[in-house]
Design a protein around this motif. Structure first.
Motif, PDB file in Angstrom:
ATOM      1  N   ARG A 275      39.291  61.470  12.425  1.00  0.00           N
ATOM      2  CA  ARG A 275      39.790  60.256  13.059  1.00  0.00           C
ATOM      3  C   ARG A 275      41.324  60.294  13.197  1.00  0.00           C
ATOM      4  NH1 ARG A 275      38.003  56.301   9.519  1.00  0.00           N
ATOM      5  NH2 ARG A 275      35.893  56.740  10.264  1.00  0.00           N
ATOM      6  N   CYS A 276      41.998  60.964  12.267  1.00  0.00           N
ATOM      7  CA  CYS A 276      43.461  61.062  12.339  1.00  0.00           C
ATOM      8  C   CYS A 276      43.931  61.859  13.546  1.00  0.00           C
ATOM      9  CB  CYS A 276      43.997  61.704  11.057  1.00  0.00           C
ATOM     10  SG  CYS A 276      43.788  60.710   9.564  1.00  0.00           S
ATOM     11  N   PHE A 277      43.035  62.677  14.111  1.00  0.00           N
ATOM     12  CA  PHE A 277      43.429  63.564  15.212  1.00  0.00           C
ATOM     13  C   PHE A 277      42.793  63.178  16.541  1.00  0.00           C
ATOM     14  CE2 PHE A 277      44.031  65.905  11.304  1.00  0.00           C
ATOM     15  CZ  PHE A 277      45.283  66.484  11.486  1.00  0.00           C
ATOM     16  N   GLN A 278      42.145  62.047  16.582  1.00  0.00           N
ATOM     17  CA  GLN A 278      41.511  61.613  17.828  1.00  0.00           C
ATOM     18  C   GLN A 278      42.530  60.917  18.736  1.00  0.00           C
ATOM     19  OE1 GLN A 278      38.193  59.161  16.722  1.00  0.00           O
ATOM     20  NE2 GLN A 278      36.963  60.875  15.963  1.00  0.00           N
ATOM     21  N   HIS A 279      42.581  61.347  19.985  1.00  0.00           N
ATOM     22  CA  HIS A 279      43.435  60.700  20.974  1.00  0.00           C
ATOM     23  C   HIS A 279      42.962  61.113  22.358  1.00  0.00           C
ATOM     24  CE1 HIS A 279      45.979  64.336  21.988  1.00  0.00           C
ATOM     25  NE2 HIS A 279      45.385  64.735  20.881  1.00  0.00           N
ATOM     26  N   PRO A 280      43.205  60.298  23.365  1.00  0.00           N
ATOM     27  CA  PRO A 280      42.768  60.632  24.720  1.00  0.00           C
ATOM     28  C   PRO A 280      43.412  61.927  25.204  1.00  0.00           C
ATOM     29  CG  PRO A 280      43.398  58.328  24.565  1.00  0.00           C
ATOM     30  CD  PRO A 280      43.830  58.978  23.288  1.00  0.00           C
ATOM     31  N   PRO A 281      42.726  62.666  26.077  1.00  0.00           N
ATOM     32  CA  PRO A 281      43.294  63.916  26.603  1.00  0.00           C
ATOM     33  C   PRO A 281      44.631  63.684  27.300  1.00  0.00           C
ATOM     34  CG  PRO A 281      40.972  63.717  27.177  1.00  0.00           C
ATOM     35  CD  PRO A 281      41.381  62.396  26.609  1.00  0.00           C
ATOM     36  N   PHE A 282      45.511  64.672  27.176  1.00  0.00           N
ATOM     37  CA  PHE A 282      46.828  64.667  27.836  1.00  0.00           C
ATOM     38  C   PHE A 282      47.718  63.505  27.379  1.00  0.00           C
ATOM     39  CE2 PHE A 282      43.662  66.363  30.877  1.00  0.00           C
ATOM     40  CZ  PHE A 282      44.060  67.704  30.841  1.00  0.00           C
ATOM     41  N   THR A 283      47.485  63.026  26.177  1.00  0.00           N
ATOM     42  CA  THR A 283      48.347  61.981  25.606  1.00  0.00           C
ATOM     43  C   THR A 283      48.860  62.461  24.253  1.00  0.00           C
ATOM     44  OG1 THR A 283      46.519  60.860  24.469  1.00  0.00           O
ATOM     45  CG2 THR A 283      47.031  60.155  26.730  1.00  0.00           C
ATOM     46  N   ARG A 284      49.910  61.809  23.778  1.00  0.00           N
ATOM     47  CA  ARG A 284      50.468  62.165  22.488  1.00  0.00           C
ATOM     48  C   ARG A 284      49.559  61.705  21.357  1.00  0.00           C
ATOM     49  NH1 ARG A 284      56.994  60.919  22.746  1.00  0.00           N
ATOM     50  NH2 ARG A 284      57.507  62.406  24.408  1.00  0.00           N
ATOM     51  N   LEU A 285      49.615  62.454  20.261  1.00  0.00           N
ATOM     52  CA  LEU A 285      48.893  62.064  19.061  1.00  0.00           C
ATOM     53  C   LEU A 285      49.852  61.270  18.173  1.00  0.00           C
ATOM     54  CD1 LEU A 285      46.490  62.176  17.092  1.00  0.00           C
ATOM     55  CD2 LEU A 285      47.366  64.394  16.301  1.00  0.00           C
ATOM     56  N   TYR A 286      49.512  60.020  17.930  1.00  0.00           N
ATOM     57  CA  TYR A 286      50.358  59.163  17.104  1.00  0.00           C
ATOM     58  C   TYR A 286      49.801  59.075  15.679  1.00  0.00           C
ATOM     59  CZ  TYR A 286      52.710  57.806  21.409  1.00  0.00           C
ATOM     60  OH  TYR A 286      53.423  57.828  22.577  1.00  0.00           O
ATOM     61  N   ALA A 287      50.674  58.624  14.763  1.00  0.00           N
ATOM     62  CA  ALA A 287      50.350  58.636  13.332  1.00  0.00           C
ATOM     63  C   ALA A 287      49.660  57.370  12.862  1.00  0.00           C
ATOM     64  CB  ALA A 287      51.629  58.852  12.528  1.00  0.00           C
ATOM     65  N   ASP A 288      49.316  56.452  13.764  1.00  0.00           N
ATOM     66  CA  ASP A 288      48.743  55.162  13.348  1.00  0.00           C
ATOM     67  C   ASP A 288      47.503  55.335  12.467  1.00  0.00           C
ATOM     68  OD1 ASP A 288      50.366  55.036  15.704  1.00  0.00           O
ATOM     69  OD2 ASP A 288      49.747  52.970  15.999  1.00  0.00           O
ATOM     70  N   GLU A 289      46.596  56.199  12.904  1.00  0.00           N
ATOM     71  CA  GLU A 289      45.344  56.355  12.161  1.00  0.00           C
ATOM     72  C   GLU A 289      45.592  57.007  10.805  1.00  0.00           C
ATOM     73  OE1 GLU A 289      41.831  55.143  11.549  1.00  0.00           O
ATOM     74  OE2 GLU A 289      42.645  54.920  13.586  1.00  0.00           O
ATOM     75  N   PHE A 290      46.525  57.942  10.747  1.00  0.00           N
ATOM     76  CA  PHE A 290      46.861  58.547   9.462  1.00  0.00           C
ATOM     77  C   PHE A 290      47.440  57.507   8.509  1.00  0.00           C
ATOM     78  CE2 PHE A 290      50.226  60.458   6.802  1.00  0.00           C
ATOM     79  CZ  PHE A 290      49.417  61.213   5.954  1.00  0.00           C
ATOM     80  N   LEU A 291      48.293  56.620   9.004  1.00  0.00           N
ATOM     81  CA  LEU A 291      48.858  55.569   8.157  1.00  0.00           C
ATOM     82  C   LEU A 291      47.764  54.628   7.671  1.00  0.00           C
ATOM     83  CD1 LEU A 291      52.123  54.813  10.184  1.00  0.00           C
ATOM     84  CD2 LEU A 291      51.947  56.018   7.999  1.00  0.00           C
ATOM     85  N   ARG A 292      46.778  54.373   8.503  1.00  0.00           N
ATOM     86  CA  ARG A 292      45.632  53.564   8.052  1.00  0.00           C
ATOM     87  C   ARG A 292      44.879  54.295   6.937  1.00  0.00           C
ATOM     88  NH1 ARG A 292      45.033  52.907  13.805  1.00  0.00           N
ATOM     89  NH2 ARG A 292      45.754  50.832  14.465  1.00  0.00           N
ATOM     90  N   PHE A 293      44.752  55.608   7.098  1.00  0.00           N
ATOM     91  CA  PHE A 293      44.093  56.406   6.060  1.00  0.00           C
ATOM     92  C   PHE A 293      44.842  56.284   4.729  1.00  0.00           C
ATOM     93  CE2 PHE A 293      43.938  60.488   3.758  1.00  0.00           C
ATOM     94  CZ  PHE A 293      42.592  60.519   3.426  1.00  0.00           C
ATOM     95  N   LEU A 294      46.178  56.207   4.796  1.00  0.00           N
ATOM     96  CA  LEU A 294      46.973  56.075   3.575  1.00  0.00           C
ATOM     97  C   LEU A 294      46.934  54.669   2.994  1.00  0.00           C
ATOM     98  CD1 LEU A 294      50.256  58.130   4.192  1.00  0.00           C
ATOM     99  CD2 LEU A 294      48.294  58.734   2.781  1.00  0.00           C
ATOM    100  N   GLY A 295      46.422  53.701   3.760  1.00  0.00           N
ATOM    101  CA  GLY A 295      46.290  52.353   3.214  1.00  0.00           C
ATOM    102  C   GLY A 295      46.906  51.249   4.024  1.00  0.00           C
ATOM    103  N   ALA A 296      47.487  51.579   5.193  1.00  0.00           N
ATOM    104  CA  ALA A 296      48.089  50.538   6.029  1.00  0.00           C
ATOM    105  C   ALA A 296      46.992  49.714   6.702  1.00  0.00           C
ATOM    106  CB  ALA A 296      48.989  51.175   7.081  1.00  0.00           C
ATOM    107  N   ASP A 297      47.119  48.389   6.656  1.00  0.00           N
ATOM    108  CA  ASP A 297      46.139  47.519   7.312  1.00  0.00           C
ATOM    109  C   ASP A 297      46.220  47.683   8.828  1.00  0.00           C
ATOM    110  OD1 ASP A 297      45.101  46.548   5.000  1.00  0.00           O
ATOM    111  OD2 ASP A 297      46.302  44.724   4.961  1.00  0.00           O
ATOM    112  N   GLU A 298      47.366  47.392   9.385  1.00  0.00           N
ATOM    113  CA  GLU A 298      47.585  47.523  10.824  1.00  0.00           C
ATOM    114  C   GLU A 298      49.057  47.843  11.035  1.00  0.00           C
ATOM    115  OE1 GLU A 298      46.538  48.280  14.381  1.00  0.00           O
ATOM    116  OE2 GLU A 298      45.050  47.528  12.940  1.00  0.00           O
TER     117      GLU A 298
END
Length: 310
Positions: free
Chosen positions: A57-80
């Motif tokens: 899930r940390c590496f999922q992103h639409p094709p030809f777009t940048r991969l952002y760290a939002d999902e990784f931060l959620r994995f670390l415990g960030a709510d939103e």
């Protein structure tokens, strides 16, 4: 810049020391520059459980777009995760000029304010830093990952550890918990603890052909006005105090026969000999400006990082 393997290692380390990411703000919407293999290795090293689904899930992103760290931060415990930027070109959730103060309802409301290569791009750095520190609630943390040297042209500034030792002090309501130096472009680089100039009495100097980066973890401990008294460089402050003394009188100039002889002979020394003598004396006192100089730096073992506890 982005969350690379070294930043991710630092965040895992900070989390093992008690960092909470429940309410997180990132300065700029951060890219995620890490491979699944590197992330799995970090999880193993720190003993953090993670399923393949969570990693994927940390590496999922639409094709030809940048991969952002939002999902990784959620994995670390960030709510939103909240991201703030001057422009919406990367889809930040909050548009704001960091040169300007934040609204009152945002101040003292975040568990973590994360700066990964953003503040060095802000011209009015002291004001921008103060505005961002105001966002941190008591008990929360501020993390900055920023260029230290040999990365000219990346932003307006490169920074000395002295800045963070002086800013993150009880007078400003913060405690500096960790400050380390590492190579910028080396994956899983060694971390070197930086020693405080105010303790060593020597300026922390480094001559390196490789770009270096500072990683800083600071915790807010009290609500006091921020940076009301501009920090002074510690070696100068100590020198002023020594020279003025307790009576607030200037230090008397050197005197005596030995000093008069040295003063008389000094003008007859050739310039090359004076330069050689000064370099020799400086090297004897300070040592070589390398990471192996234990006056300035201490290499952290993997056990210290991966087995850290609050």
């Amino acid at each position: 810049m982005a969350l690379d393997s070294n930043t991710i290692k630092f965040l895992f380390w900070a989390k093992s020391l008690g960092l909470s990411l429940e309410r997180t703000m990132t300065l700029g919407r951060q890219n995620f520059s890490c491979s699944p293999h590197q992330l799995r290795r970090m999880l193993r090293n720190f003993g953090v459980p993670g399923t393949e689904e969570q990693i994927s899930r940390c590496f999922q992103h639409p094709p030809f777009t940048r991969l952002y760290a939002d999902e990784f931060l959620r994995f670390l415990g960030a709510d939103e995760p909240v991201s703030v930027d001057y422009s919406d070109f990367e889809g930040a959730t909050l548009l704001h000029d960091l040169n300007q103060p934040f609204l009152e309802n945002l101040r003292k409301s975040f568990d973590l304010v994360l700066d990964v290569g953003t503040l060095e791009h802000i011209f009015n750095y002291p004001a921008a830093l103060s505005h961002c520190l105001e966002l941190v609630k008591v008990g929360g943390h501020f993390v900055t990952i920023t260029p230290a040297n040999n990365f000219m042209g990346h932003g307006f500034y490169q920074f000395s550890p002295e800045l963070f030792f002086r800013v993150f002090s009880p007078e400003n309501g913060f405690t500096l918990r960790k400050i380390v130096l590492h190579e910028l472009f080396r994956a899983d680089a060694d971390f070197y603890e930086v020693k405080d100039t105010a303790v060593t009495g020597l300026r922390t100097e480094l001559a390196s052909a490789k770009p270096m980066e500072l990683a800083v973890l600071a915790q807010r401990t009290s609500e006091v006005p921020l940076l009301t008294h501009p920090p002074q460089q510690s070696d100068y402050a100590a020198s002023w105090q020594r020279r003025m003394g307790k009576t607030n009188k200037p230090e008397a100039p050197p005197s005596g026969l030995t000093w008069r002889v040295r003063l008389a002979v000094n003008r007859y020394w050739p310039e090359w000999l004076k330069r050689w003598k000064n370099r020799l004396l400086y090297r004897r006192e300070h040592g070589r400006p390398t990471l192996r100089n234990h006056r300035y730096f201490r290499r952290l073992s993997r056990e210290e990082i991966f087995r850290a506890r609050p």
